[in-house]
Enzyme design. Structure first.
Site, PDB file in Angstrom:
ATOM      1  N   GLU A 181       0.818  -1.221   0.000  1.00  0.00           N
ATOM      2  CA  GLU A 181       0.000   0.000   0.000  1.00  0.00           C
ATOM      3  C   GLU A 181       0.850   1.269   0.000  1.00  0.00           C
ATOM      4  OE1 GLU A 181      -2.915  -0.490   3.147  1.00  0.00           O
ATOM      5  OE2 GLU A 181      -4.146  -1.774   1.883  1.00  0.00           O
ATOM      6  N   GLU A 337      -6.104  -8.327  -1.075  1.00  0.00           N
ATOM      7  CA  GLU A 337      -6.673  -8.449   0.273  1.00  0.00           C
ATOM      8  C   GLU A 337      -8.182  -8.276   0.139  1.00  0.00           C
ATOM      9  OE1 GLU A 337      -4.835  -5.746   3.048  1.00  0.00           O
ATOM     10  OE2 GLU A 337      -2.825  -6.211   2.327  1.00  0.00           O
TER      11      GLU A 337
HETATM   12  C1  GLA Z   1      -4.127  -3.093   4.842  1.00  0.00           C
HETATM   13  C2  GLA Z   1      -2.758  -3.722   4.846  1.00  0.00           C
HETATM   14  C3  GLA Z   1      -2.712  -5.029   5.562  1.00  0.00           C
HETATM   15  C4  GLA Z   1      -3.501  -4.990   6.816  1.00  0.00           C
HETATM   16  C5  GLA Z   1      -4.900  -4.520   6.537  1.00  0.00           C
HETATM   17  C6  GLA Z   1      -5.722  -4.456   7.801  1.00  0.00           C
HETATM   18  O1  GLA Z   1      -4.941  -3.506   3.842  1.00  0.00           O
HETATM   19  O2  GLA Z   1      -2.238  -3.897   3.564  1.00  0.00           O
HETATM   20  O3  GLA Z   1      -1.369  -5.320   5.870  1.00  0.00           O
HETATM   21  O4  GLA Z   1      -2.872  -4.136   7.701  1.00  0.00           O
HETATM   22  O5  GLA Z   1      -4.834  -3.225   6.009  1.00  0.00           O
HETATM   23  O6  GLA Z   1      -5.311  -3.433   8.660  1.00  0.00           O
END
Ligand code: GLA
Ligand code: GLA
Length: 698
Positions: A181, A337
């Protein structure tokens, strides 16, 4: 739209969007399913380093039983892979891969740079980013490095090179996810400031050009040396120049892209057979994804549909999917995710979703163009910040209802793979997202109640409610495949973009613009042409007066006598060649035009000078525009049900998703085949609570 017209639209032969013969203008799209050995990518984010090694095989067996064939590993495991500077240890990861691969599970490895080890900070404290107030971030969270720090760059090169060398021939490793991210934080230290000054020099070549572009004459903020250029601290306060601040946003976006490229270059050189992606954040707008994604093989993103919203807000996730797809030429993508449990950090964020919703959300990803769904995370952590961020399993590994649901969807998506493989989302409508305008609105939020994303949603949701697919385009995208382009609040615009939109309309397209369009040039400087500036001729209107909404009520009346409340902003339109579609009802400008339409070349341009909380206004508008542009509505779905479409060689794949706890009906006007059962569905399809149907033409 009247009920009768609605019905006509539903039962018309053009029930759905006609398959497009759109030419593929760009390079062959990356084939995610082929990359995963012909299997639909179905995965979990897994952290073997956090669990007893004796548990790995049980985990892998349980994954396999749920149809899991993919994992993402290691994106936060820098300290484990490089426990001391230059000393690497990949043994544990080799062993984890061996166990997973033995259960038919392949991996993407995250480069671990989002969370640098404590020893690196101890050794080089200045790798931590500095905030606007001159305070350095401290060790203990993640995403706290400064992109420009030479020690951090060197450390990045070292760990990425070591990973690439170690895994370059590993058959169980399909590729890489860069960092995690990307986008935060902006760094305000001296190293970053010097890099910004160099960026400015590269862009403007001379200080004279920079001073002119930024209007540096204002308050005498004129620069005589590159080294005098400041970092725009306190961007939401007063002490900044919006032109400088917009360039600083661009600089940050470019720096992020360059940091990603630094990694992709190493990985491609050493491990050319592996694919590269990055996990992105949908509507998050610190960086221009359309630029970032040029050096990736495919887009991946992190999809948490419930974030702060009630479950009925499924169009929010839909828009994010479509934006992510649009950020790389509308190619299929994957969700790295996918929400697998209730999110939370120190508190749980919201209430528990019914287990069936996790399956509906997974299908929504697929319906919007995902060729892979990977749940965050396999199991809720026992440790750290995310003890309250639920995985599919909870800490006790009990095969709970979420696991059963994931297993059901895994089985089904396995069965649907052949049908899905090679299919894609095709849309007659595009929503133009302008990174420059979004950043400029962050700097100058215009008026209380204004929200750029809300503008996007008003139009986006109206099309989706009408069962019409929407692509998201960026200023450099190909506009030719579309019949309608909506460009809400296109605030910052350069000549190239206004010219491209003009030729789109001229050659027969329908362009919808809304208030505050064409106000600023590419330097975030206000135009001295009559508003809407470069769009005045296209829209056939002049704006000599406007009224922000503070403490007042307003309403508009449509030409057909309908009434809608209006809010936020009121452009008082003075039609030149345009026709009036709606007028204001209150105040000193009652009776003046609020919405207009202008014929331009072979196309038309609608200008919407305000916004409304009433969704009926937008439904009415897109119905009107759709009829003119030859875009027919899709099936009419009740609230709480989404209809989305993929296409393959002219064949339609229709997804009906019920986000509610009630049975629902969707009238399709014809019978379709249920892609899972193989049997014909009646023209009026029944959906059980939290259920999905995937249908194809008979
Ligand atoms: C983001 C991050 C993950 C995790 C999620 C939940 O999507 O990429 O590593 O931390 O948030 O907090
Ligand atoms: C004060 C200042 C002016 C101007 C206005 C509006 O009055 O003296 O220079 O900045 O505010 O901001």
């Amino acid at each position: 739209m009247t009920a009768k017209k609605l019905l006509t639209a539903i039962v018309s032969a053009c029930l759905l969007l006609s398959p497009s013969a759109r030419a593929q203008t760009q390079a062959k799209p990356f084939d995610l399913i082929a990359w995963n050995g012909g299997k639909f990518i179905y995965g979990v984010d897994y952290y073997p380093e956090a669990w007893d090694e004796a548990q790995w095989d049980k985990d892998a067996a349980m994954m396999q039983a749920a149809g899991i064939n993919f994992v993402r590993l290691a994106e936060f495991a820098w300290a484990k892979m490089e426990p001391r500077e230059g000393k690497f240890n990949f043994d544990w990861l080799d062993r984890a891969l061996k166990v997973l691969n033995a259960h038919g599970i392949k991996a993407v490895l995250g480069t671990p740079t989002a969370s640098p080890p404590a020893w690196l900070y101890a050794q080089y404290p200045d790798i931590a980013a500095m905030d606007e107030n001159g305070v350095r971030y401290r060790y203990g969270s993640r995403r706290n490095y400064c992109l420009h720090n030479p020690h951090f760059i060197a450390a990045t090169q070292r760990i990425v090179t070591a990973m690439a060398e170690h895994f370059k021939n590993h058959p169980g490793v399909l590729g890489w996810q860069i960092d995690n991210e990307l986008g935060d934080p902006e760094c305000f230290d001296a190293v970053s400031r010097a890099a910004f000054q160099t960026w400015c020099e590269k862009k403007y070549k001379t200080l004279e050009a920079l001073n002119k572009a930024w209007g540096a004459v204002f308050w005498g903020h004129t620069y005589q040396a590159w080294s005098e250029i400041p970092i725009p601290w306190n961007t939401l306060g007063k002490a900044y120049n919006p032109s400088l601040a917009l360039d600083f946003h661009r600089f940050h976006s470019d720096s992020t892209r360059d940091y990603l490229k630094l990694q992709t270059t190493i990985l491609r050189r050493i491990a050319p057979t592996k694919a590269i992606t990055h996990n992105e954040m949908g509507l998050f707008d610190n960086i221009d994804y359309s630029d970032l994604n040029r050096s990736l093989d495919f887009v991946a993103w992190d999809n948490y549909p419930m974030f702060g919203k009630d479950y009925a807000d499924y169009f929010g996730a839909g828009l994010s999917h479509d934006l992510m797809r649009g950020s790389k030429n509308n190619q299929n993508f994957m969700v790295m995710e996918q929400e697998g449990g209730l999110p939370g950090w120190s508190v749980f964020w919201g209430r528990q979703a019914a287990p069936g919703l996790y399956r509906v959300w997974a299908y929504q990803s697929v319906a919007h163009g995902a060729d892979g769904v990977c749940y965050f995370r396999w199991r809720t952590s026992r440790y750290g910040t995310e003890q309250y961020w639920q995985g599919v399993l909870d800490q006790d590994s009990y095969p709970n209802q979420r696991y059963q649901t994931v297993a059901q969807a895994g089985k089904e998506l396995g069965q649907l793979t052949d049908l899905l493989h090679g299919s894609r989302v095709v849309s007659p409508v595009a929503l133009l997202v302008s990174p420059d305008s979004r950043w400029a609105f962050h700097l100058q939020p215009l008026v209380e109640g204004f929200n750029y994303n809300q503008q996007l949603r008003l139009y986006y949701d109206a099309f989706r409610r009408a069962g019409i697919n929407v692509d998201v385009v960026f200023p450099q995208s190909d506009f030719t495949p579309y019949k309608i382009i909506v460009a809400p609040s296109l605030f910052v615009v350069d000549k190239a973009l206004s010219d491209r939109l003009a030729s789109f309309a001229k050659s027969g397209g329908t362009l919808i613009l809304s208030y505050r369009s064409g106000v600023k040039d590419e330097h975030n400087v206000v135009t001295n042409s009559t508003l809407p500036g470069p769009f005045a001729e296209l829209a056939g209107v002049a704006i000599h007066d406007f009224d922000p909404q503070t403490n007042q009520e307003q309403a508009v009346q449509g030409a057909d006598g309908s009434h809608y409340p209006a809010r936020v902003w009121f452009d008082i339109l003075d039609p030149d060649t345009a026709q009036t579609l709606a007028t204001y009802e209150k105040g000193y400008y009652a009776g003046k035009a609020a919405v207009t339409e202008n014929k331009f070349g072979n196309g038309s341009v609608i200008y919407v000078g305000t916004e409304s909380p009433a969704r009926e206004l937008y439904s009415r508008l897109i119905d009107y525009v759709g009829q003119e542009a030859g875009v027919s509505s899709g099936p009419s779905a009740p609230d709480g049900v989404e209809v989305a479409l993929r296409e393959k060689e002219g064949k339609r794949i229709l997804f009906l998703m019920n986000y509610t706890d009630q049975p629902q009906k969707v009238s399709l006007g014809q019978s379709y085949r249920n892609a899972l059962s193989g049997s014909a569905e009646p023209a009026e399809v029944q959906l059980a609570p939290f259920d999905v149907k995937v249908l194809t033409t008979l």
